[in-house]
Write a protein that holds these residues in place. Structure first.
Motif, mmCIF file in Angstrom:
data_model
loop_
_atom_site.group_PDB
_atom_site.id
_atom_site.type_symbol
_atom_site.label_atom_id
_atom_site.label_comp_id
_atom_site.label_asym_id
_atom_site.label_seq_id
_atom_site.Cartn_x
_atom_site.Cartn_y
_atom_site.Cartn_z
ATOM 1 N N VAL A 60 155.933 -49.892 67.236
ATOM 2 C CA VAL A 60 155.543 -48.570 67.715
ATOM 3 C C VAL A 60 155.732 -47.583 66.571
ATOM 4 O O VAL A 60 156.805 -47.487 65.991
ATOM 5 C CB VAL A 60 156.389 -48.155 68.938
ATOM 6 N N GLU A 61 154.680 -46.839 66.260
ATOM 7 C CA GLU A 61 154.715 -45.859 65.170
ATOM 8 C C GLU A 61 154.753 -44.419 65.689
ATOM 9 O O GLU A 61 155.390 -43.570 65.101
ATOM 10 C CB GLU A 61 153.473 -46.011 64.281
ATOM 11 N N ILE A 62 154.019 -44.159 66.795
ATOM 12 C CA ILE A 62 153.886 -42.791 67.301
ATOM 13 C C ILE A 62 154.017 -42.804 68.824
ATOM 14 O O ILE A 62 153.441 -43.669 69.490
ATOM 15 C CB ILE A 62 152.520 -42.174 66.934
ATOM 16 N N VAL A 63 154.768 -41.836 69.358
ATOM 17 C CA VAL A 63 154.894 -41.680 70.805
ATOM 18 C C VAL A 63 154.620 -40.234 71.190
ATOM 19 O O VAL A 63 154.756 -39.319 70.372
ATOM 20 C CB VAL A 63 156.280 -42.114 71.330
ATOM 21 N N CYS A 74 157.088 -39.508 65.442
ATOM 22 C CA CYS A 74 156.562 -40.608 64.624
ATOM 23 C C CYS A 74 157.665 -41.237 63.782
ATOM 24 O O CYS A 74 158.672 -40.613 63.482
ATOM 25 C CB CYS A 74 155.425 -40.105 63.738
ATOM 26 N N GLN A 75 157.430 -42.484 63.412
ATOM 27 C CA GLN A 75 158.352 -43.249 62.579
ATOM 28 C C GLN A 75 158.196 -42.915 61.097
ATOM 29 O O GLN A 75 159.107 -43.121 60.322
ATOM 30 C CB GLN A 75 158.098 -44.749 62.757
ATOM 31 N N PHE A 76 157.063 -42.452 60.701
ATOM 32 C CA PHE A 76 156.770 -42.201 59.291
ATOM 33 C C PHE A 76 157.126 -40.762 58.918
ATOM 34 O O PHE A 76 157.616 -39.998 59.736
ATOM 35 C CB PHE A 76 155.295 -42.507 59.001
ATOM 36 N N HIS A 77 156.853 -40.414 57.690
ATOM 37 C CA HIS A 77 157.170 -39.085 57.161
ATOM 38 C C HIS A 77 155.882 -38.312 56.857
ATOM 39 O O HIS A 77 155.345 -38.438 55.751
ATOM 40 C CB HIS A 77 157.995 -39.211 55.878
ATOM 41 N N PRO A 78 155.403 -37.507 57.799
ATOM 42 C CA PRO A 78 154.176 -36.765 57.522
ATOM 43 C C PRO A 78 154.332 -35.768 56.363
ATOM 44 O O PRO A 78 153.361 -35.450 55.685
ATOM 45 C CB PRO A 78 153.865 -36.049 58.834
ATOM 46 N N GLU A 79 155.549 -35.328 56.118
ATOM 47 C CA GLU A 79 155.764 -34.377 55.023
ATOM 48 C C GLU A 79 155.446 -34.995 53.667
ATOM 49 O O GLU A 79 155.157 -34.276 52.703
ATOM 50 C CB GLU A 79 157.199 -33.822 55.052
ATOM 51 N N PHE A 80 155.471 -36.326 53.562
ATOM 52 C CA PHE A 80 155.142 -36.980 52.301
ATOM 53 C C PHE A 80 153.668 -36.800 51.930
ATOM 54 O O PHE A 80 153.296 -36.957 50.778
ATOM 55 C CB PHE A 80 155.443 -38.477 52.357
ATOM 56 N N LYS A 81 152.813 -36.523 52.918
ATOM 57 C CA LYS A 81 151.379 -36.386 52.655
ATOM 58 C C LYS A 81 150.879 -34.968 52.928
ATOM 59 O O LYS A 81 149.700 -34.756 53.122
ATOM 60 C CB LYS A 81 150.602 -37.382 53.520
ATOM 61 N N SER A 82 151.789 -34.016 52.964
ATOM 62 C CA SER A 82 151.421 -32.632 53.252
ATOM 63 C C SER A 82 151.580 -31.777 52.000
ATOM 64 O O SER A 82 152.506 -31.977 51.220
ATOM 65 C CB SER A 82 152.327 -32.093 54.363
ATOM 66 N N LYS A 83 150.660 -30.848 51.834
ATOM 67 C CA LYS A 83 150.708 -29.913 50.706
ATOM 68 C C LYS A 83 150.488 -28.500 51.249
ATOM 69 O O LYS A 83 149.874 -28.329 52.305
ATOM 70 C CB LYS A 83 149.628 -30.258 49.687
ATOM 71 N N PRO A 84 150.943 -27.483 50.524
ATOM 72 C CA PRO A 84 150.773 -26.110 51.022
ATOM 73 C C PRO A 84 149.321 -25.743 51.355
ATOM 74 O O PRO A 84 149.055 -25.050 52.332
ATOM 75 C CB PRO A 84 151.302 -25.248 49.874
ATOM 76 N N ASP A 85 148.385 -26.245 50.552
ATOM 77 C CA ASP A 85 146.983 -25.908 50.792
ATOM 78 C C ASP A 85 146.247 -26.966 51.625
ATOM 79 O O ASP A 85 145.079 -26.789 51.960
ATOM 80 C CB ASP A 85 146.247 -25.692 49.463
ATOM 81 N N LYS A 86 146.942 -28.055 51.965
ATOM 82 C CA LYS A 86 146.336 -29.101 52.790
ATOM 83 C C LYS A 86 147.423 -29.730 53.671
ATOM 84 O O LYS A 86 147.972 -30.783 53.352
ATOM 85 C CB LYS A 86 145.676 -30.171 51.923
ATOM 86 N N PRO A 87 147.739 -29.056 54.803
ATOM 87 C CA PRO A 87 148.807 -29.575 55.659
ATOM 88 C C PRO A 87 148.430 -30.898 56.319
ATOM 89 O O PRO A 87 147.253 -31.175 56.559
ATOM 90 C CB PRO A 87 148.988 -28.478 56.702
ATOM 91 N N HIS A 88 149.427 -31.686 56.600
ATOM 92 C CA HIS A 88 149.238 -32.952 57.305
ATOM 93 C C HIS A 88 148.602 -32.659 58.673
ATOM 94 O O HIS A 88 148.903 -31.640 59.292
ATOM 95 C CB HIS A 88 150.592 -33.641 57.486
ATOM 96 N N PRO A 89 147.734 -33.533 59.175
ATOM 97 C CA PRO A 89 147.067 -33.301 60.463
ATOM 98 C C PRO A 89 148.029 -33.036 61.633
ATOM 99 O O PRO A 89 147.726 -32.219 62.503
ATOM 100 C CB PRO A 89 146.278 -34.593 60.705
ATOM 101 N N LEU A 90 149.196 -33.682 61.649
ATOM 102 C CA LEU A 90 150.139 -33.429 62.739
ATOM 103 C C LEU A 90 150.719 -32.020 62.660
ATOM 104 O O LEU A 90 150.871 -31.342 63.678
ATOM 105 C CB LEU A 90 151.266 -34.469 62.738
ATOM 106 N N PHE A 91 151.033 -31.552 61.456
ATOM 107 C CA PHE A 91 151.555 -30.192 61.295
ATOM 108 C C PHE A 91 150.486 -29.167 61.664
ATOM 109 O O PHE A 91 150.743 -28.192 62.372
ATOM 110 C CB PHE A 91 152.036 -29.950 59.859
ATOM 111 N N LYS A 92 149.299 -29.393 61.157
ATOM 112 C CA LYS A 92 148.187 -28.476 61.413
ATOM 113 C C LYS A 92 147.890 -28.377 62.913
ATOM 114 O O LYS A 92 147.718 -27.288 63.454
ATOM 115 C CB LYS A 92 146.950 -28.967 60.649
ATOM 116 N N ASN A 93 147.879 -29.513 63.599
ATOM 117 C CA ASN A 93 147.601 -29.528 65.027
ATOM 118 C C ASN A 93 148.729 -28.897 65.829
ATOM 119 O O ASN A 93 148.487 -28.200 66.813
ATOM 120 C CB ASN A 93 147.335 -30.966 65.486
#
Length: 129
Positions: A60-63, A74-93
């Motif tokens: 299970v990765e996401i609940v 989520c089990q993963f780290h969305p902050e690893f793929k987030s940038k100030p000008d391009k936020p991760h889809p989970l943060f943006k949503n």
């Protein structure tokens, strides 16, 4: 230890799918913990929705929580793929849903009930063993 990027299959008709708009995503991990599948059925009966799993379907990765305007864990780290000008889809949503709730007024906001009635998103250890 799980390190690096792993593919995650996203279940349609979930908040997670709404955020990503994709059936599969690659996310970065750095952890030693996993969801205990021994409790999978008990948790899903109590309102936990499994919205993302590793390719084999066992990890299970996401609940999400049913009957909640936006709860995604989520089990993963969305902050690893987030940038100030391009936020991760989970943060943006998350931010978009928060603004949407705020603008829709008090009638649609989540308010903690003061009653003894159990809420659908509350898990008690005795109820899942």
């Amino acid at each position: 230890m799980r390190l690096g990027a792993y593919l995650c299959e996203i279940k349609r008709n979930t908040l997670t799918y709404e955020a990503y708009g994709a059936d599969e995503v690659s996310e970065r991990h750095r952890h030693r913990y996993e969801f205990n599948n021994k409790y999978r059925e008990a948790f899903t009966k109590k309102g936990l929705k499994i919205s993302g799993v590793y390719q084999n379907g066992k990890l299970v990765e996401i609940v999400e929580l049913e009957n909640h305007p936006w709860f995604i864990a989520c089990q993963f780290h969305p902050e690893f793929k987030s940038k100030p000008d391009k936020p991760h889809p989970l943060f943006k949503n998350f931010v978009a849903k928060s603004l949407e709730l705020k603008r829709s007024g008090p009638k649609n906001q989540v308010v903690e009930k003061k009653s003894e009635e159990k809420q659908p998103h509350v898990f008690e250890a005795s109820s899942i063993e």
